[in-house]
Design a protein around this motif. Structure first.
Motif, PDB file in Angstrom:
ATOM      1  N   GLN A   9       0.839  -1.197   0.000  1.00  0.00           N
ATOM      2  CA  GLN A   9       0.000   0.000   0.000  1.00  0.00           C
ATOM      3  C   GLN A   9       0.876   1.250   0.000  1.00  0.00           C
ATOM      4  N   PRO A  10       0.612   2.224  -0.900  1.00  0.00           N
ATOM      5  CA  PRO A  10       1.441   3.438  -0.971  1.00  0.00           C
ATOM      6  C   PRO A  10       1.513   4.180   0.367  1.00  0.00           C
ATOM      7  N   GLN A  11       0.402   4.161   1.127  1.00  0.00           N
ATOM      8  CA  GLN A  11       0.402   4.857   2.423  1.00  0.00           C
ATOM      9  C   GLN A  11       1.390   4.217   3.401  1.00  0.00           C
ATOM     10  N   LEU A  12       1.556   2.887   3.315  1.00  0.00           N
ATOM     11  CA  LEU A  12       2.509   2.208   4.195  1.00  0.00           C
ATOM     12  C   LEU A  12       3.947   2.464   3.751  1.00  0.00           C
ATOM     13  N   VAL A  13       4.144   2.584   2.448  1.00  0.00           N
ATOM     14  CA  VAL A  13       5.471   2.960   1.940  1.00  0.00           C
ATOM     15  C   VAL A  13       5.829   4.355   2.438  1.00  0.00           C
ATOM     16  N   LEU A  14       4.835   5.257   2.395  1.00  0.00           N
ATOM     17  CA  LEU A  14       5.032   6.620   2.906  1.00  0.00           C
ATOM     18  C   LEU A  14       5.368   6.602   4.391  1.00  0.00           C
ATOM     19  N   ALA A  15       4.647   5.779   5.166  1.00  0.00           N
ATOM     20  CA  ALA A  15       4.887   5.692   6.612  1.00  0.00           C
ATOM     21  C   ALA A  15       6.309   5.220   6.904  1.00  0.00           C
ATOM     22  N   ASP A  16       6.798   4.257   6.111  1.00  0.00           N
ATOM     23  CA  ASP A  16       8.173   3.770   6.292  1.00  0.00           C
ATOM     24  C   ASP A  16       9.182   4.885   6.027  1.00  0.00           C
ATOM     25  N   LYS A  17       8.946   5.671   4.986  1.00  0.00           N
ATOM     26  CA  LYS A  17       9.876   6.752   4.643  1.00  0.00           C
ATOM     27  C   LYS A  17       9.854   7.857   5.701  1.00  0.00           C
ATOM     28  N   LEU A  18       8.669   8.154   6.233  1.00  0.00           N
ATOM     29  CA  LEU A  18       8.569   9.153   7.298  1.00  0.00           C
ATOM     30  C   LEU A  18       9.315   8.687   8.551  1.00  0.00           C
ATOM     31  N   PHE A  19       9.210   7.390   8.830  1.00  0.00           N
ATOM     32  CA  PHE A  19       9.919   6.827   9.985  1.00  0.00           C
ATOM     33  C   PHE A  19      11.431   6.963   9.793  1.00  0.00           C
ATOM     34  N   LEU A  20      11.921   6.598   8.608  1.00  0.00           N
ATOM     35  CA  LEU A  20      13.360   6.648   8.343  1.00  0.00           C
ATOM     36  C   LEU A  20      13.887   8.088   8.332  1.00  0.00           C
ATOM     37  N   LEU A  21      13.032   9.037   7.928  1.00  0.00           N
ATOM     38  CA  LEU A  21      13.442  10.443   7.932  1.00  0.00           C
ATOM     39  C   LEU A  21      13.794  10.935   9.336  1.00  0.00           C
ATOM     40  N   ARG A  22      13.167  10.323  10.335  1.00  0.00           N
ATOM     41  CA  ARG A  22      13.350  10.778  11.720  1.00  0.00           C
ATOM     42  C   ARG A  22      14.427   9.981  12.471  1.00  0.00           C
ATOM     43  N   GLN A  23      15.078   9.034  11.778  1.00  0.00           N
ATOM     44  CA  GLN A  23      16.084   8.197  12.430  1.00  0.00           C
ATOM     45  C   GLN A  23      17.485   8.773  12.251  1.00  0.00           C
ATOM     46  N   PRO A  24      18.199   8.979  13.348  1.00  0.00           N
ATOM     47  CA  PRO A  24      19.554   9.566  13.246  1.00  0.00           C
ATOM     48  C   PRO A  24      20.563   8.665  12.548  1.00  0.00           C
ATOM     49  N   ASP A  25      20.300   7.362  12.508  1.00  0.00           N
ATOM     50  CA  ASP A  25      21.258   6.429  11.902  1.00  0.00           C
ATOM     51  C   ASP A  25      21.172   6.371  10.374  1.00  0.00           C
ATOM     52  N   VAL A  26      20.148   6.995   9.799  1.00  0.00           N
ATOM     53  CA  VAL A  26      19.990   6.994   8.344  1.00  0.00           C
ATOM     54  C   VAL A  26      20.880   8.077   7.737  1.00  0.00           C
ATOM     55  N   PRO A  27      21.695   7.755   6.724  1.00  0.00           N
ATOM     56  CA  PRO A  27      22.585   8.743   6.105  1.00  0.00           C
ATOM     57  C   PRO A  27      21.815   9.935   5.544  1.00  0.00           C
ATOM     58  N   ASP A  28      22.418  11.113   5.604  1.00  0.00           N
ATOM     59  CA  ASP A  28      21.753  12.337   5.147  1.00  0.00           C
ATOM     60  C   ASP A  28      21.384  12.276   3.671  1.00  0.00           C
ATOM     61  N   ILE A  29      22.235  11.639   2.865  1.00  0.00           N
ATOM     62  CA  ILE A  29      21.951  11.574   1.425  1.00  0.00           C
ATOM     63  C   ILE A  29      20.678  10.775   1.143  1.00  0.00           C
ATOM     64  N   GLU A  30      20.420   9.759   1.966  1.00  0.00           N
ATOM     65  CA  GLU A  30      19.182   8.986   1.817  1.00  0.00           C
ATOM     66  C   GLU A  30      17.990   9.790   2.317  1.00  0.00           C
ATOM     67  N   LYS A  31      18.203  10.573   3.359  1.00  0.00           N
ATOM     68  CA  LYS A  31      17.117  11.396   3.881  1.00  0.00           C
ATOM     69  C   LYS A  31      16.648  12.427   2.862  1.00  0.00           C
ATOM     70  N   VAL A  32      17.582  12.947   2.080  1.00  0.00           N
ATOM     71  CA  VAL A  32      17.212  13.903   1.022  1.00  0.00           C
ATOM     72  C   VAL A  32      16.268  13.241   0.022  1.00  0.00           C
ATOM     73  N   ARG A  33      16.582  12.004  -0.348  1.00  0.00           N
ATOM     74  CA  ARG A  33      15.730  11.272  -1.295  1.00  0.00           C
ATOM     75  C   ARG A  33      14.369  10.971  -0.679  1.00  0.00           C
ATOM     76  N   PHE A  34      14.359  10.540   0.591  1.00  0.00           N
ATOM     77  CA  PHE A  34      13.096  10.255   1.272  1.00  0.00           C
ATOM     78  C   PHE A  34      12.235  11.522   1.380  1.00  0.00           C
ATOM     79  N   LYS A  35      12.890  12.647   1.672  1.00  0.00           N
ATOM     80  CA  LYS A  35      12.169  13.910   1.815  1.00  0.00           C
ATOM     81  C   LYS A  35      11.500  14.312   0.501  1.00  0.00           C
ATOM     82  N   ASP A  36      12.215  14.137  -0.612  1.00  0.00           N
ATOM     83  CA  ASP A  36      11.648  14.445  -1.930  1.00  0.00           C
ATOM     84  C   ASP A  36      10.471  13.523  -2.247  1.00  0.00           C
ATOM     85  N   ASP A  37      10.605  12.242  -1.913  1.00  0.00           N
ATOM     86  CA  ASP A  37       9.529  11.276  -2.161  1.00  0.00           C
ATOM     87  C   ASP A  37       8.299  11.611  -1.328  1.00  0.00           C
TER      88      ASP A  37
END
Length: 372
Positions: A9-37
């Motif tokens: 479900q697209p909403q669950l994919v979105l929820a996963d990306k929002l979760f990863l955006l808030r995690q300090p262990d995720v690299p900044d370059i990936e966060k930029v991509r998640f933020k755009d998505d």
């Protein structure tokens, strides 16, 4: 209502990306991509409530023109949906009325307005007669206790099988790993809930919950040798080694694979809140399995088996022993671990004596009352 096979479900994919955006262990370059998505998805679906929340949390930047545009689109769409509902109630049958209400419910889900979505889903359910349709709606707002009661009324086989995965995910999210493992294992050969997560992820959850829930014999029968798991487990990094090294008593390899899986567990939206608890439970399982083979063993031998230092093992075991997780004691002077596993027959004997004493005390008190 249901995701297409193999499509989350697209909403669950979105929820996963929002979760990863808030995690300090995720690299900044990936966060930029998640933020755009996330921004693209919010804009495409006119998700005003979520957009305002993300702006307030400084995840996204405020664009007043975009916000006004999305609000105008929502107002127009709601006006059309209300007109369809009114027309259906005046001129059409019950089925059309239900579909019109359902369309409005799905619109609120699409824009991320949780409160209005729940309110309208309940209204839609009240106009739904078929048990299967009621179960579908209940899946949307996660009232599993209510779905269970619908089983008595009926519900088709596929929906009941899909419910096991939903309920298993709920149990895992609430730290009931034993029940989650049972439900996941029951669903391995009938898995169709691709709207929740891919099959690989399902196997990942099944193995993790089973390792800390099943005894050694059951783990071999239901997980290690399960054909469905064998076909997928190799695709998930470290998972095969994690499972098989535990069963084969290769503890050094187990710790190595365990370290590799740590990041995956920590960055999983459902497992993240239970990360520390799960890490403790897994270590309890592996230490208990090692000590099961010995009446006594040197700390140095155990440290060597696990590929760690003597001080690490000493500190680890002392914590687990103090918490009542391991049945052994440390002889620090001799550098030896002595196991003191409770004997089942002796425990039963002690319990019988305790209950007998309790019964005698009750009888004595009763006899004094009767004498008076």
């Amino acid at each position: 209502m249901e995701g297409q096979e193999g499509s989350q479900q697209p909403q669950l994919v979105l929820a996963d990306k929002l979760f990863l955006l808030r995690q300090p262990d995720v690299p900044d370059i990936e966060k930029v991509r998640f933020k755009d998505d996330v921004f693209s998805f919010v804009k495409e679906n006119d998700m005003v409530p979520l957009y305002e929340t993300l702006v307030a949390d400084s995840v996204l930047d405020m664009d007043r023109a975009l916000l006004d545009s999305m609000r105008a689109k929502i107002d127009d769409e709601l006006k059309k949906l209300d007109e369809k509902i009114a027309d259906a109630e005046e001129n059409l049958g019950e089925s059309e009325v239900r579909e019109a209400h359902l369309a409005k419910s799905l619109f609120f889900i699409r824009i991320g307005d949780k409160e209005k979505a729940l309110e309208h889903l309940k209204l839609t359910e009240s106009k739904t007669v078929a048990v299967g349709q009621k179960m579908d709606l209940d899946w949307f707002y996660n009232t599993l206790h209510h779905i269970d009661s619908l089983f008595e009324e009926g519900g088709d086989w596929e929906r009941k099988n899909r419910l096991k995965v939903y309920e298993g995910l709920y149990c895992m999210s609430t730290r009931n790993f034993k029940k989650a493992a049972k439900l996941f294992l029951d669903s391995i050969s009938t898995f169709t809930t691709y709207e929740l997560f891919p099959y690989d992820t399902f196997i990942f959850y099944t193995v993790l919950t089973s390792i800390i829930s099943l005894d050694r014999v059951s783990l071999k029968q239901k997980v290690v040798d399960a054909p469905e798991i064998l076909t997928v487990i190799g695709k998930i990094q470290y998972l095969s080694e994690f499972l098989n090294s535990l069963y084969d008593c290769r503890y050094k390899s187990f710790f190595s694979a365990f370290a590799g899986l740590t990041e995956q567990i920590k960055l999983d939206r459902y497992l993240h809140p239970h990360f520390r608890y799960y890490m403790r439970e897994v270590r309890t399982v592996v230490y208990s399995q090692f000590l099961e083979s010995y009446k006594s063993v040197t700390i140095e031998a155990m440290a060597k088996a696990f590929g760690v230092t003597v001080d690490f093992i000493d500190l680890e075991l002392s914590r687990f022993i103090a918490a009542g997780k391991l049945h052994c004691k440390i002889d620090k002077v001799a550098g030896v671990l002595e196991t003191n596993r409770p004997d089942a027959k002796n425990a039963l004997y002690q319990a019988t004596i305790k209950q007998g004493d309790f019964l005698l005390n009750r009888i004595q008190k009763l006899s004094r009352v009767i004498d008076l």
